[in-house]
Structure formats: C-alpha cells, structure tokens
Design a protein around this motif. Structure first.
Motif, PDB file in Angstrom:
ATOM      1  N   MET A   1     -35.288 -15.513  30.742  1.00 31.47           N
ATOM      2  CA  MET A   1     -35.493 -14.572  31.847  1.00 31.47           C
ATOM      3  C   MET A   1     -34.456 -13.445  31.802  1.00 31.47           C
ATOM      4  N   GLU A   2     -34.878 -12.292  32.299  1.00 29.39           N
ATOM      5  CA  GLU A   2     -33.943 -11.167  32.409  1.00 29.39           C
ATOM      6  C   GLU A   2     -33.784 -10.766  33.865  1.00 29.39           C
ATOM      7  N   ARG A   3     -32.564 -10.620  34.280  1.00 28.94           N
ATOM      8  CA  ARG A   3     -32.255 -10.075  35.606  1.00 28.94           C
ATOM      9  C   ARG A   3     -31.041  -9.168  35.444  1.00 28.94           C
TER      10      ARG A   3
ATOM     11  N   VAL B   1     -23.773  -4.091  29.664  1.00 28.64           N
ATOM     12  CA  VAL B   1     -25.138  -4.655  29.738  1.00 28.64           C
ATOM     13  C   VAL B   1     -25.216  -6.014  29.047  1.00 28.64           C
ATOM     14  N   PRO B   2     -26.092  -6.901  29.585  1.00 32.26           N
ATOM     15  CA  PRO B   2     -26.305  -8.172  28.889  1.00 32.26           C
ATOM     16  C   PRO B   2     -27.294  -7.979  27.739  1.00 32.26           C
ATOM     17  N   ILE B   3     -26.920  -8.420  26.562  1.00 33.54           N
ATOM     18  CA  ILE B   3     -27.811  -8.321  25.399  1.00 33.54           C
ATOM     19  C   ILE B   3     -27.742  -9.656  24.645  1.00 33.54           C
ATOM     20  N   SER B   4     -28.899 -10.181  24.304  1.00 31.60           N
ATOM     21  CA  SER B   4     -28.951 -11.464  23.592  1.00 31.60           C
ATOM     22  C   SER B   4     -28.349 -11.319  22.208  1.00 31.60           C
ATOM     23  N   ILE B   5     -27.813 -12.405  21.729  1.00 33.01           N
ATOM     24  CA  ILE B   5     -27.286 -12.391  20.362  1.00 33.01           C
ATOM     25  C   ILE B   5     -28.482 -12.627  19.444  1.00 33.01           C
TER      26      ILE B   5
ATOM     27  N   VAL C   1     -26.767   2.905  29.781  1.00 33.43           N
ATOM     28  CA  VAL C   1     -25.861   2.184  28.878  1.00 33.43           C
ATOM     29  C   VAL C   1     -26.487   1.989  27.497  1.00 33.43           C
ATOM     30  N   THR C   2     -27.727   1.555  27.482  1.00 30.87           N
ATOM     31  CA  THR C   2     -28.342   1.286  26.171  1.00 30.87           C
ATOM     32  C   THR C   2     -28.555   2.585  25.382  1.00 30.87           C
ATOM     33  N   LYS C   3     -28.752   3.692  26.089  1.00 31.79           N
ATOM     34  CA  LYS C   3     -28.875   4.980  25.360  1.00 31.79           C
ATOM     35  C   LYS C   3     -27.522   5.380  24.770  1.00 31.79           C
TER      36      LYS C   3
ATOM     37  N   THR D   1     -31.165  -3.871  20.249  1.00 27.60           N
ATOM     38  CA  THR D   1     -31.281  -3.360  21.616  1.00 27.60           C
ATOM     39  C   THR D   1     -32.272  -2.219  21.677  1.00 27.60           C
ATOM     40  N   ARG D   2     -32.971  -2.171  22.779  1.00 22.11           N
ATOM     41  CA  ARG D   2     -33.876  -1.051  23.010  1.00 22.11           C
ATOM     42  C   ARG D   2     -33.204  -0.085  23.979  1.00 22.11           C
ATOM     43  N   ALA D   3     -33.207   1.188  23.631  1.00 21.52           N
ATOM     44  CA  ALA D   3     -32.567   2.180  24.498  1.00 21.52           C
ATOM     45  C   ALA D   3     -33.509   2.503  25.644  1.00 21.52           C
TER      46      ALA D   3
ATOM     47  N   VAL E   1     -41.480   0.896  28.485  1.00 22.99           N
ATOM     48  CA  VAL E   1     -40.264   0.923  29.311  1.00 22.99           C
ATOM     49  C   VAL E   1     -40.672   1.028  30.763  1.00 22.99           C
ATOM     50  N   ARG E   2     -40.049   0.210  31.615  1.00 24.51           N
ATOM     51  CA  ARG E   2     -40.356   0.267  33.047  1.00 24.51           C
ATOM     52  C   ARG E   2     -39.848   1.591  33.596  1.00 24.51           C
ATOM     53  N   SER E   3     -40.670   2.220  34.472  1.00 17.60           N
ATOM     54  CA  SER E   3     -40.148   3.477  35.027  1.00 17.60           C
ATOM     55  C   SER E   3     -40.077   3.379  36.534  1.00 17.60           C
TER      56      SER E   3
HETATM   57  C1  LIG Z   1     -29.927 -12.334  29.423  1.00 20.08           C
HETATM   58  C2  LIG Z   1     -30.431 -10.988  29.001  1.00 20.08           C
HETATM   59  C3  LIG Z   1     -30.615 -10.720  27.661  1.00 20.08           C
HETATM   60  C4  LIG Z   1     -31.084  -9.469  27.269  1.00 20.08           C
HETATM   61  N1  LIG Z   1     -31.259  -9.226  25.932  1.00 20.08           N
HETATM   62  C5  LIG Z   1     -31.663  -8.023  25.520  1.00 20.08           C
HETATM   63  C6  LIG Z   1     -31.796  -7.753  24.126  1.00 20.08           C
HETATM   64  O1  LIG Z   1     -31.548  -8.590  23.266  1.00 20.08           O
HETATM   65  N2  LIG Z   1     -32.200  -6.511  23.761  1.00 20.08           N
HETATM   66  C7  LIG Z   1     -32.488  -5.528  24.703  1.00 20.08           C
HETATM   67  O2  LIG Z   1     -32.851  -4.431  24.322  1.00 20.08           O
HETATM   68  N3  LIG Z   1     -32.379  -5.781  26.011  1.00 20.08           N
HETATM   69  C8  LIG Z   1     -31.956  -6.982  26.444  1.00 20.08           C
HETATM   70  N4  LIG Z   1     -31.817  -7.216  27.791  1.00 20.08           N
HETATM   71  C9  LIG Z   1     -32.138  -6.120  28.723  1.00 20.08           C
HETATM   72  C10 LIG Z   1     -30.961  -5.169  28.861  1.00 20.08           C
HETATM   73  O3  LIG Z   1     -29.890  -5.852  29.450  1.00 20.08           O
HETATM   74  C11 LIG Z   1     -31.365  -3.967  29.723  1.00 20.08           C
HETATM   75  O4  LIG Z   1     -32.327  -3.218  29.030  1.00 20.08           O
HETATM   76  C12 LIG Z   1     -30.158  -3.119  30.033  1.00 20.08           C
HETATM   77  O5  LIG Z   1     -29.341  -3.796  30.943  1.00 20.08           O
HETATM   78  C13 LIG Z   1     -30.574  -1.790  30.621  1.00 20.08           C
HETATM   79  O6  LIG Z   1     -29.416  -1.079  30.972  1.00 20.08           O
HETATM   80  P1  LIG Z   1     -29.365   0.504  30.938  1.00 20.08           P
HETATM   81  O7  LIG Z   1     -28.131   0.921  31.627  1.00 20.08           O
HETATM   82  O8  LIG Z   1     -29.540   1.020  29.562  1.00 20.08           O
HETATM   83  O9  LIG Z   1     -30.648   0.920  31.727  1.00 20.08           O
HETATM   84  P2  LIG Z   1     -30.797   1.085  33.308  1.00 20.08           P
HETATM   85  O10 LIG Z   1     -30.209   2.411  33.663  1.00 20.08           O
HETATM   86  O11 LIG Z   1     -30.299  -0.136  33.974  1.00 20.08           O
HETATM   87  O12 LIG Z   1     -32.380   1.150  33.403  1.00 20.08           O
HETATM   88  C14 LIG Z   1     -33.069   2.329  32.984  1.00 20.08           C
HETATM   89  C15 LIG Z   1     -34.566   2.166  33.036  1.00 20.08           C
HETATM   90  O13 LIG Z   1     -34.977   1.164  32.108  1.00 20.08           O
HETATM   91  C16 LIG Z   1     -35.732   0.165  32.721  1.00 20.08           C
HETATM   92  N5  LIG Z   1     -35.385  -1.100  32.093  1.00 20.08           N
HETATM   93  C17 LIG Z   1     -34.238  -1.799  32.288  1.00 20.08           C
HETATM   94  N6  LIG Z   1     -34.267  -2.902  31.544  1.00 20.08           N
HETATM   95  C18 LIG Z   1     -35.446  -2.904  30.860  1.00 20.08           C
HETATM   96  C19 LIG Z   1     -36.048  -3.778  29.945  1.00 20.08           C
HETATM   97  N7  LIG Z   1     -35.469  -4.906  29.559  1.00 20.08           N
HETATM   98  N8  LIG Z   1     -37.289  -3.461  29.460  1.00 20.08           N
HETATM   99  C20 LIG Z   1     -37.904  -2.328  29.838  1.00 20.08           C
HETATM  100  N9  LIG Z   1     -37.379  -1.472  30.709  1.00 20.08           N
HETATM  101  C21 LIG Z   1     -36.161  -1.746  31.227  1.00 20.08           C
HETATM  102  C22 LIG Z   1     -35.320   0.203  34.176  1.00 20.08           C
HETATM  103  O14 LIG Z   1     -36.381  -0.251  35.011  1.00 20.08           O
HETATM  104  C23 LIG Z   1     -35.058   1.669  34.392  1.00 20.08           C
HETATM  105  O15 LIG Z   1     -36.241   2.374  34.662  1.00 20.08           O
HETATM  106  C24 LIG Z   1     -31.372  -8.469  28.227  1.00 20.08           C
HETATM  107  C25 LIG Z   1     -31.193  -8.747  29.578  1.00 20.08           C
HETATM  108  C26 LIG Z   1     -30.734  -9.991  29.973  1.00 20.08           C
HETATM  109  C27 LIG Z   1     -30.554 -10.276  31.412  1.00 20.08           C
END
Ligand SMILES: Cc1cc2nc3c(=O)[nH]c(=O)nc-3n(C[C@H](O)[C@H](O)[C@H](O)COP(=O)(O)OP(=O)(O)OC[C@H]3O[C@@H](n4cnc5c(N)ncnc54)[C@H](O)[C@@H]3O)c2cc1C
Ligand code: FES
Lengths: 153, 270
Positions: B228-230, B50-54, B73-75, B67-69, A151-153
C-alpha cells in the motif's frame, strides 16, 4: 467428432451443459487454423461463427484512417472470440487478426441460432454463458478506460 | 533518525517519466541489508523527502531505486546526476513473504510503477529457485513505451523456470504483445491456486480487482499480499501521516496480507 465433443465439454464455457446439448453443439463445430496475420473476420461482414481459441493469440482491432489498426484487446488460449453471431444484425463490429499461429474450434452461429430457436432452454443456457463473458469483457474495458497507471491529478 | 548521505553512482532513464538511481554510501562503508518489499525515505536536500521502495537485488552492493517523477520531490530527484548526494533513512516497513512462500507457487502481479517494489522479491525467488514451485510474473502497464526493465523482462521470459506475461492497456502501432488489463492474464498463467502465494503492487483499484480475480480462481485472501502507498513523513510510526484505518502504512505495512485490509480498501473515508 468424438475428440471435438471431448474438447468442447472440457472447456469451462460448456461446463455442465449436459450430454444432449453437447452433442447438438458439437454438430455445429469444426477445427480451424489461422496463420499469423491472417484475418479471422473483418468489421462489417456477416457474423456467423464464434471461436474457442485452443492455441495462439488473436488481436481484436478497429481501423481508424488517422491511427491505422488499433488493437483493443488480445485474446488467447481458452478464450471465446465473438458474440455478434448471437445478436442481430449479426455482423462483426471489429476485425479479428491472428497474431501467432492460432488453432481454434469454430462454432457455426447460424446452425446454433436455429437450434436455440427450436429449443429455448439451449438458447437460455448459451445466453447465460455469453452474458458472463460479456460482463467480464465490460469490466476489463472499464478498467482499461480508467487509465489507472496515469499520474493522479 | 538522521538521513545518511549516499552518492548517486548511476542514473538511468527508463521511460519518459521514470528513472533508476544506483546509490552507494558516501562514507564508503557497506550499505545496510534489506528485505524485499521494504522502502527507504529519500531526502533531496532542500526539496523534501519521499518514500520509495528498494528495487534492486538484495544481494548486490548498491542500493537501487526506480522512481516515477510525479511531483515536487520526485521531479527534483529525476534531475540528479552522477556524484550528487541524497539522504537515506531506512530500510522501513514489512516485506514480501518469501520465506512463507517456500515450496508453493508464487504469482507476482505488477501494475505500472508497481513493478519496482516487486523486483527484489523476484530476485530472491530466482536466487533460491529450487525452493519454490511455479513462479509467474504478470505485468500490466499503460502503453508499450511505459514498460520498465524491458531487457530484464526479455531475459526472464527466456528462462524455463519463470512464466512472464506482459500486457498494456493501449497498444501502439507495431505492438504485437498483449492488450488488455492485467487481470485478464490471471486465467492464462499456470499455477495451483490452492497452493499459491500472490504478491500484488499497483494502483489500489488494480490491486482490488486483481485480488478478486485471483480469489475467483481459488486463491485464498490469506495468501494474497499487497503493498500500500500512503503519504509519509516520519516513516517509523510516530507522526500518523500514513494512517490507514487502524494501521500505519510505514510500520504495519507497506506489505499487508489482503484479508487484513480488504474491508479498508473499499472505505472511501480512509
Ligand atoms: C511505501 C511506499 C513505497 C513507494 N515506492 C515507490 C517507488 O518505488 N517508486 C515510485 O515512483 N513511487 C513510489 N512511491 C510513491 C512516491 O512516494 C510518491 O510518488 C512521492 O511521494 C510523490 O512525491 P512528490 O513530492 O514527487 O509528489 P507530490 O507533490 O506529493 O504529488 C504530485 C502529484 O502526483 C500525484 N502522485 C503522488 N504520488 C503518486 C503516485 N504514486 N502515483 C501517481 N501519482 C502520484 C499526486 O496526487 C499529485 O497530483 C511509494 C510510496 C510509498 C508510500
Ligand atoms: S509516516 Fe509517520 S506514522 Fe507512518
């Protein structure tokens, strides 16, 4: 011998080495086979061979009293195993253990070292090829160290 | 676009930090159709979106997300239970070139949580298996405990028409599988580089090195695709949150052809 030479010359590692050198190399080669879990070499022992894996998988391991045998990398079909025969003090830095039934061509490092000393062109050719492999392994190790999936920190 | 309420039908814990949700529309109507590679915006009421792939089978009736927490939001998502409601907007974005890949070999390379976005593409390839040449899945992750969909991988590995290679960066005692980065698997797989479509998902560094390794083997940049993820907000090309150079990841992506973005991938400023 003929099949060994054919097998060796078809391998990308020996690509374009030239017939004369291929014969020299083949003179130092033999077929070997390792049973699953058999050690191919052990850390600290003399390194006098390298192997071209034809079939099977090999784990490169380090032993730590706290964590037991730790696999650093696995190698498989087509991979080259071992370069410590080329660099003093010619001793293995890792253990290598066959994971599956493994067939390989062993190349006698002592025999090759002698031939490389006699003919520096052959030595340079082999060094170039090993440098390429070392570069690849270093790149892979660097990527492994990055812990990319964390996980990115 | 207003989120549509979906009910959690099933919640499964895959690994210590990753979970799978199966969702169905609350109103009982059928779910929308989607193309492999597309994503949804999932809204956890009161927390965020949050964006999550299908990640499920395009032909099944439920909507599946793995999804990975990692953050807020993911938590919160990871605490959802059967019967809870989430909001869904989607499906958004571009998809994997499964039609274009017909008659060719297909190499699918997944790193870590990159496997779920590729799973619908694998389902599609397997459902139309005769339409493709060789199909290869190369999957790398941190440790054996992080391997997703273990049972499914075992079943896929048992098939004669799919080559599956799995590797981990760090082995654990008792692990007899491969150890090494996913790029080392590329030389192991049997495919024709001149007639291959490659699909890659994982961390950006992993995707860059995987694409390089594929190109070393002779695969052209024009036949390599990455997802790509943004960070995203609107998901529909309005807000600019997901900007990636001149592109919007939500609308022009997430699936991009590698040659179209490879120069952007090495620009730090983007
Ligand atoms: C098009 C698209 C599809 C995606 N599909 C999936 C999917 O299928 N499954 C999935 O688990 N995630 C997926 N993601 C990533 C997911 O959207 C993010 O992990 C989520 O937005 C994080 O939100 P948060 O509020 O939980 O964490 P935030 O509060 O936004 O971030 C918390 C911490 O987690 C870190 N972090 C954020 N995203 C990631 C990541 N992807 N990997 C590692 N560290 C991260 C941040 O740097 C930060 O330190 C996808 C993203 C995009 C753009
Ligand atoms: S998320 Fe708003 S433009 Fe892409």
């Amino acid at each position: 011998m003929e099949t060994l030479e054919r097998l060796l010359s078809q391998h990308p590692f020996f690509k374009e080495l030239g017939g004369e050198y291929m014969q020299l190399v083949t003179g130092c080669a033999s077929n070997v086979r390792f049973e699953p879990d058999q050690f191919i070499f052990r850390e600290g022992t003399e390194a006098n061979q390298f192997y071209l894996i034809r079939e099977g998988r090999v784990a490169l391991q380090l032993f730590s009293p706290e964590r037991g045998h730790i696999t650093i990398e696995t190698l498989g079909e087509g991979d080259i195993l071992g370069w410590s025969w080329l660099i003093p003090p010619y001793s293995w830095h890792f253990d290598a253990k066959a994971l599956d039934l493994t067939r390989a061509i062993a190349l006698d490092g002592k025999c090759l070292r002698r031939k490389c000393e006699d003919d520096h062109n052959l030595g340079y050719e082999l060094l170039k090829r090993f440098s390429h492999i070392m570069g690849q392994r270093l790149e892979s190790t660097r990527l492994q160290l990055l812990d990319l999936y964390g996980v990115r920190s | 676009m207003v989120p549509r309420p979906y009910v959690v039908k099933r919640m499964r814990k895959d690994t210590v930090d990753t979970f799978t949700l199966e969702l169905g529309p609350k109103d009982g109507r059928s779910r929308f159709s989607f193309a492999p590679g597309q994503f949804n915006m999932i809204y956890i009421y009161g927390v965020g979106e949050v964006p999550i792939s299908i990640c499920g089978d395009p032909s099944s009736s439920t909507l599946v997300h793995t999804t990975r927490a990692v953050g807020a939001v993911t938590k919160a998502m990871s605490k959802l239970r059967r019967g809870d409601i989430v909001g869904i907007r989607g499906p958004f974005g571009t998809s994997w070139p499964v039609e274009q890949a017909r008659t060719r070999d297909v190499v699918v390379v997944a790193g870590g949580i990159g496997l779920p976005p590729l799973r619908p593409a694998l389902y599609h390839l397997l459902a139309h298996r005769d339409a493709y040449g060789k199909v290869v899945l190369l999957y790398g992750t941190s440790t054996p405990d992080d391997i997703l969909f273990k049972e499914e991988l075992e079943n896929w590995r048992a098939r004669f028409d799919l080559e599956v290679f799995v590797t981990v960066d760090r082995g654990t005692p008792g692990w007899r599988g491969n150890v090494g980065v996913v790029t080392t698997l590329i030389t192991k797989a049997g495919f024709d580089p001149t007639n291959t479509i490659a699909m890659i998902v994982g961390p950006e560094v992993m995707m860059r090195f995987t694409a390089l390794e594929l190109m070393k083997r002779g695969v052209k940049a024009e036949t390599i695709y990455v997802s790509m993820e943004r960070n995203m907000k609107c998901g529909i090309g309005l807000c600019g949150h997901c900007q990636f150079g001149p592109l919007f990841t939500c609308k022009d992506g997430p699936v991009f052809r590698y040659d179209q973005i490879k120069d952007l991938l090495v620009k730090w400023e983007i």
